[in-house]
Design an enzyme around this catalytic site. Structure first.
Site, PDB file in Angstrom:
ATOM      1  N   ASN A   1     -11.520 -58.488 -87.524  1.00  0.00           N
ATOM      2  CA  ASN A   1     -12.849 -58.659 -86.939  1.00  0.00           C
ATOM      3  C   ASN A   1     -12.898 -57.907 -85.619  1.00  0.00           C
ATOM      4  O   ASN A   1     -11.944 -57.952 -84.840  1.00  0.00           O
ATOM      5  CB  ASN A   1     -13.138 -60.147 -86.706  1.00  0.00           C
ATOM      6  CG  ASN A   1     -13.240 -60.929 -88.002  1.00  0.00           C
ATOM      7  OD1 ASN A   1     -13.862 -60.467 -88.952  1.00  0.00           O
ATOM      8  ND2 ASN A   1     -12.618 -62.091 -88.055  1.00  0.00           N
TER       9      ASN A   1
ATOM     10  N   HIS B   1      -5.842 -60.201 -90.019  1.00  0.00           N
ATOM     11  CA  HIS B   1      -5.557 -61.368 -90.843  1.00  0.00           C
ATOM     12  C   HIS B   1      -4.991 -60.870 -92.176  1.00  0.00           C
ATOM     13  O   HIS B   1      -5.613 -60.025 -92.833  1.00  0.00           O
ATOM     14  CB  HIS B   1      -6.831 -62.151 -91.156  1.00  0.00           C
ATOM     15  CG  HIS B   1      -7.563 -62.689 -89.965  1.00  0.00           C
ATOM     16  ND1 HIS B   1      -7.517 -64.019 -89.605  1.00  0.00           N
ATOM     17  CD2 HIS B   1      -8.383 -62.089 -89.059  1.00  0.00           C
ATOM     18  CE1 HIS B   1      -8.273 -64.215 -88.525  1.00  0.00           C
ATOM     19  NE2 HIS B   1      -8.821 -63.057 -88.182  1.00  0.00           N
TER      20      HIS B   1
ATOM     21  N   HIS C   1      -8.082 -59.800 -78.712  1.00  0.00           N
ATOM     22  CA  HIS C   1      -6.840 -59.012 -78.758  1.00  0.00           C
ATOM     23  C   HIS C   1      -6.740 -58.582 -80.207  1.00  0.00           C
ATOM     24  O   HIS C   1      -6.723 -59.440 -81.111  1.00  0.00           O
ATOM     25  CB  HIS C   1      -5.646 -59.873 -78.333  1.00  0.00           C
ATOM     26  CG  HIS C   1      -4.318 -59.156 -78.326  1.00  0.00           C
ATOM     27  ND1 HIS C   1      -3.526 -59.066 -77.196  1.00  0.00           N
ATOM     28  CD2 HIS C   1      -3.633 -58.518 -79.319  1.00  0.00           C
ATOM     29  CE1 HIS C   1      -2.403 -58.408 -77.491  1.00  0.00           C
ATOM     30  NE2 HIS C   1      -2.450 -58.061 -78.788  1.00  0.00           N
TER      31      HIS C   1
ATOM     32  N   ASP D   1      -1.273 -68.169 -88.869  1.00  0.00           N
ATOM     33  CA  ASP D   1      -2.493 -68.645 -88.211  1.00  0.00           C
ATOM     34  C   ASP D   1      -2.423 -70.159 -88.050  1.00  0.00           C
ATOM     35  O   ASP D   1      -1.976 -70.882 -88.941  1.00  0.00           O
ATOM     36  CB  ASP D   1      -3.718 -68.251 -89.046  1.00  0.00           C
ATOM     37  CG  ASP D   1      -5.004 -68.362 -88.259  1.00  0.00           C
ATOM     38  OD1 ASP D   1      -5.609 -67.312 -87.956  1.00  0.00           O
ATOM     39  OD2 ASP D   1      -5.424 -69.500 -87.945  1.00  0.00           O
TER      40      ASP D   1
ATOM     41  N   HIS E   1      -6.209 -57.980 -83.852  1.00  0.00           N
ATOM     42  CA  HIS E   1      -5.356 -58.679 -84.816  1.00  0.00           C
ATOM     43  C   HIS E   1      -5.902 -58.452 -86.212  1.00  0.00           C
ATOM     44  O   HIS E   1      -7.100 -58.274 -86.409  1.00  0.00           O
ATOM     45  CB  HIS E   1      -5.244 -60.170 -84.510  1.00  0.00           C
ATOM     46  CG  HIS E   1      -6.568 -60.881 -84.406  1.00  0.00           C
ATOM     47  ND1 HIS E   1      -7.352 -60.825 -83.289  1.00  0.00           N
ATOM     48  CD2 HIS E   1      -7.231 -61.665 -85.294  1.00  0.00           C
ATOM     49  CE1 HIS E   1      -8.452 -61.543 -83.480  1.00  0.00           C
ATOM     50  NE2 HIS E   1      -8.411 -62.055 -84.701  1.00  0.00           N
TER      51      HIS E   1
HETATM   52  P1  AMP Z   1     -10.766 -64.049 -85.164  1.00  0.00           P
HETATM   53  O1  AMP Z   1     -11.891 -64.980 -85.452  1.00  0.00           O
HETATM   54  O2  AMP Z   1     -10.738 -62.865 -86.094  1.00  0.00           O
HETATM   55  O3  AMP Z   1     -10.715 -63.654 -83.704  1.00  0.00           O
HETATM   56  O4  AMP Z   1      -9.438 -64.859 -85.494  1.00  0.00           O
HETATM   57  C1  AMP Z   1      -8.687 -65.565 -84.543  1.00  0.00           C
HETATM   58  C2  AMP Z   1      -7.690 -66.382 -85.304  1.00  0.00           C
HETATM   59  O5  AMP Z   1      -6.700 -66.818 -84.400  1.00  0.00           O
HETATM   60  C3  AMP Z   1      -8.280 -67.636 -85.967  1.00  0.00           C
HETATM   61  O6  AMP Z   1      -8.040 -67.567 -87.380  1.00  0.00           O
HETATM   62  C4  AMP Z   1      -7.515 -68.782 -85.305  1.00  0.00           C
HETATM   63  O7  AMP Z   1      -7.236 -69.842 -86.193  1.00  0.00           O
HETATM   64  C5  AMP Z   1      -6.251 -68.082 -84.832  1.00  0.00           C
HETATM   65  N1  AMP Z   1      -5.580 -68.705 -83.696  1.00  0.00           N
HETATM   66  C6  AMP Z   1      -6.123 -69.120 -82.534  1.00  0.00           C
HETATM   67  N2  AMP Z   1      -5.181 -69.616 -81.713  1.00  0.00           N
HETATM   68  C7  AMP Z   1      -3.994 -69.494 -82.371  1.00  0.00           C
HETATM   69  C8  AMP Z   1      -2.638 -69.824 -82.055  1.00  0.00           C
HETATM   70  N3  AMP Z   1      -2.293 -70.367 -80.870  1.00  0.00           N
HETATM   71  N4  AMP Z   1      -1.680 -69.559 -82.979  1.00  0.00           N
HETATM   72  C9  AMP Z   1      -2.008 -69.015 -84.165  1.00  0.00           C
HETATM   73  N5  AMP Z   1      -3.268 -68.675 -84.518  1.00  0.00           N
HETATM   74  C10 AMP Z   1      -4.251 -68.923 -83.639  1.00  0.00           C
END
Ligand code: AMP
Length: 113
Positions: free
Chosen positions: A87, A102, A98, A30, A100
């Site tokens: 989430n 964590h 998309h 992340d 994902h």
């Molecule tokens: P969510 O809030 O569950 O949608 O989590 C999205 C996550 O994506 C967050 O923890 C961000 O820090 C992470 N994120 C956003 N852009 C990038 C990126 N380019 N590379 C890696 N992580 C990212």
């Protein structure tokens, strides 16, 4: 999907700090880590939310869960403990539409993600 950040990362159009990749899934660190280990695991196929998954995605979802466990082993956090969070939708605070997961660990986890 054309305008999806994680599709672009999966396609190699936007760089990431990759920790695992195969034909179906990608795992990368992340960009704003909330724990010493904070890895995102995504399917390469575009699925916006966990809420959109169907029976057809069962093998893919199982594969992601197992990968989370294997990466926790590799990161040395399997014994100390870790969290896997996905989430889904507006009330969850999902920022990237998309699917994902964590993978978090390496410290006592409070109310994060
Ligand atoms: P969510 O809030 O569950 O949608 O989590 C999205 C996550 O994506 C967050 O923890 C961000 O820090 C992470 N994120 C956003 N852009 C990038 C990126 N380019 N590379 C890696 N992580 C990212």
């Amino acid at each position: 999907m054309a305008d999806c950040l994680f599709c672009k990362i999966a396609a190699g159009e936007i760089p990431c700090n990759k920790v695992y990749e195969d034909d179906d899934v990608l795992a990368f660190r992340d960009i704003a880590p909330k724990a010493p280990t904070h890895i995102l695991i995504i399917p390469k196929k575009h699925i916006a939310h966990l809420a959109d998954c169907t029976e057809e995605d069962a093998v893919l979802l199982a594969k992601i869960q197992l990968l989370a466990k294997l990466l926790a082993d590799e990161e040395g956090i399997a014994k100390s403990g870790f969290r896997v969070v996905s989430n889904s939708g507006e009330d969850s605070g999902q920022e990237v539409a998309h699917l994902h997961y964590h993978l978090l660990g390496g410290k006592k986890l409070g109310d994060i993600c």
